[in-house]
Design an enzyme around this catalytic site. Structure first.
Site, PDB file in Angstrom:
ATOM      1  N   GLU A  26       8.822   1.660   0.001  1.00 18.92           N
ATOM      2  CA  GLU A  26       8.176   1.265   1.258  1.00 18.92           C
ATOM      3  C   GLU A  26       8.902   0.069   1.858  1.00 18.92           C
ATOM      4  O   GLU A  26       8.948  -0.105   3.066  1.00 18.92           O
ATOM      5  CB  GLU A  26       6.706   0.929   1.000  1.00 18.92           C
ATOM      6  CG  GLU A  26       5.939   0.524   2.230  1.00 18.92           C
ATOM      7  CD  GLU A  26       4.451   0.360   1.964  1.00 18.92           C
ATOM      8  OE1 GLU A  26       3.904  -0.685   2.328  1.00 18.92           O
ATOM      9  OE2 GLU A  26       3.853   1.283   1.387  1.00 18.92           O
ATOM     10  N   SER A  52       3.230  -3.793  -1.839  1.00 14.35           N
ATOM     11  CA  SER A  52       3.463  -2.495  -2.479  1.00 14.35           C
ATOM     12  C   SER A  52       4.932  -2.101  -2.314  1.00 14.35           C
ATOM     13  O   SER A  52       5.436  -2.034  -1.197  1.00 14.35           O
ATOM     14  CB  SER A  52       2.571  -1.423  -1.850  1.00 14.35           C
ATOM     15  OG  SER A  52       1.210  -1.726  -2.062  1.00 14.35           O
ATOM     16  N   ARG A 105       2.471   4.276   7.512  1.00 17.56           N
ATOM     17  CA  ARG A 105       3.531   3.260   7.400  1.00 17.56           C
ATOM     18  C   ARG A 105       4.712   3.557   8.330  1.00 17.56           C
ATOM     19  O   ARG A 105       5.869   3.334   7.982  1.00 17.56           O
ATOM     20  CB  ARG A 105       4.016   3.112   5.952  1.00 17.56           C
ATOM     21  CG  ARG A 105       2.939   2.728   4.955  1.00 17.56           C
ATOM     22  CD  ARG A 105       2.298   1.374   5.306  1.00 17.56           C
ATOM     23  NE  ARG A 105       1.226   1.049   4.374  1.00 17.56           N
ATOM     24  CZ  ARG A 105      -0.076   1.248   4.657  1.00 17.56           C
ATOM     25  NH1 ARG A 105      -0.436   1.764   5.805  1.00 17.56           N
ATOM     26  NH2 ARG A 105      -0.999   0.928   3.772  1.00 17.56           N
TER      27      ARG A 105
END
Length: 302
Positions: free
Chosen positions: A297, A227, A177
């Site tokens: 995130e 998420s 990520r």
């Protein structure tokens, strides 16, 4: 006249075809459907317009915030006193010799369909990710065992001075990520992918299979940013949250999804403050009960 008004005046003068919006509600530009107004937003329809807008902003001492589909973004209820450059108008795609080339504003769903239409395999995992190619490169997006790093060849990006550079994938710092673009100092304009020839029926079947899995396991019926937390090393965020009895936990209109504890959803009328307070309480509970620190995130724009 402040810097943003001066920039708007300059852009209208030098780029009369550029779409500009002032005090633009950001709730219409994020998948969470929350957020106050951005002071100034530009929606370029070409690489030339994007580069000229970035150069004009640099001359005024303004660093743009680069926006795709807003699928991994939470914007403050007070809005953003800044300049947003949204690249949704850059959405062309080309193919030659099993190399797919696409502009950053194309949706991942459309990119995956473009690969399918050319009988190319390797992007099936991206079909259900609700973002644009630019954001996917920035975050090295992935799902179901696939990620951008596996198929990416090179990225063409624009820096804050308006300079354009093509960077090989091995120099893009692609990790979990993250990438060298994660700091927001460059705008992804285009990416190239190396794919393989495949059977269109098998490619379509795999895309359908992944779509069914997402529908079964994810709360696609509510606005969310996917998420909410990064995967802690050695754990799964959703499992930890579920273990702490937090499925369905709510703050205002924000809720830990009852279907998938890794998602925070907007059940209606949620504010950014609701979401952030819910996240704070989830992090505190998980830390207290399991000793694991959850990291968001989703990016927050204030």
């Amino acid at each position: 006249m402040d810097r943003f008004s001066a920039l708007a005046t300059e852009l209208k003068r030098t780029l009369p075809g550029l779409e500009l919006r002032e005090e633009e509600p950001m709730r219409g530009h994020t998948t969470f459907r929350v957020g106050g107004p951005a002071r100034l937003m530009a929606l370029p329809g070409s690489r030339k317009e994007a580069a000229a807008a970035v150069r004009a902003a640099a001359e005024k001492g303004i660093a743009p915030f680069f926006l795709g589909n807003g699928s991994n973004l939470l914007v403050s209820d007070a809005g953003y006193e800044g300049f947003v450059l949204k690249v949704s108008g850059l959405d062309r795609v080309w193919e030659a010799n099993r190399r797919l080339r696409a502009e950053s504003g194309i949706s991942l769903a459309r990119l995956a369909r473009a690969a399918l239409g050319r009988g190319l395999t390797g992007l099936e995992f991206a079909h259900g990710i609700p973002g644009t190619l630019g954001g996917a490169v920035v975050m090295n997006a992935g799902a179901y065992g696939g990620e951008m790093a596996q198929v990416l060849v090179s990225v063409t990006a624009l820096d804050l001075d308006g300079n354009i550079q093509t960077i090989p994938a091995e120099h893009c710092g692609l990790g979990y990520r993250k990438s060298i673009f994660s700091d927001g100092q460059r705008l992804v304009l285009e990416a190239r992918f190396q794919l393989e020839s495949g059977d269109p029926d098998a490619i379509r079947a795999r895309m359908d299979e992944l779509a069914a899995k997402r529908k079964e396991k994810q709360p696609l019926e509510y606005p969310s940013a996917g998420s909410m937390f990064k995967r802690p090393e050695g754990y799964f965020a959703a499992a930890l949250i579920d273990q702490c009895g937090l499925k369905g936990f709510s703050v205002g209109g924000a809720q830990v999804s009852e279907k998938h504890a890794g998602f925070v959803v907007n059940r209606g009328g949620a504010t950014c403050a609701d979401v952030l307070e819910l996240v704070r309480q989830v992090q505190a509970r998980v830390q207290e009960q399991t000793g694991v620190a959850l990291e968001m995130e989703v990016k927050v724009l204030r």
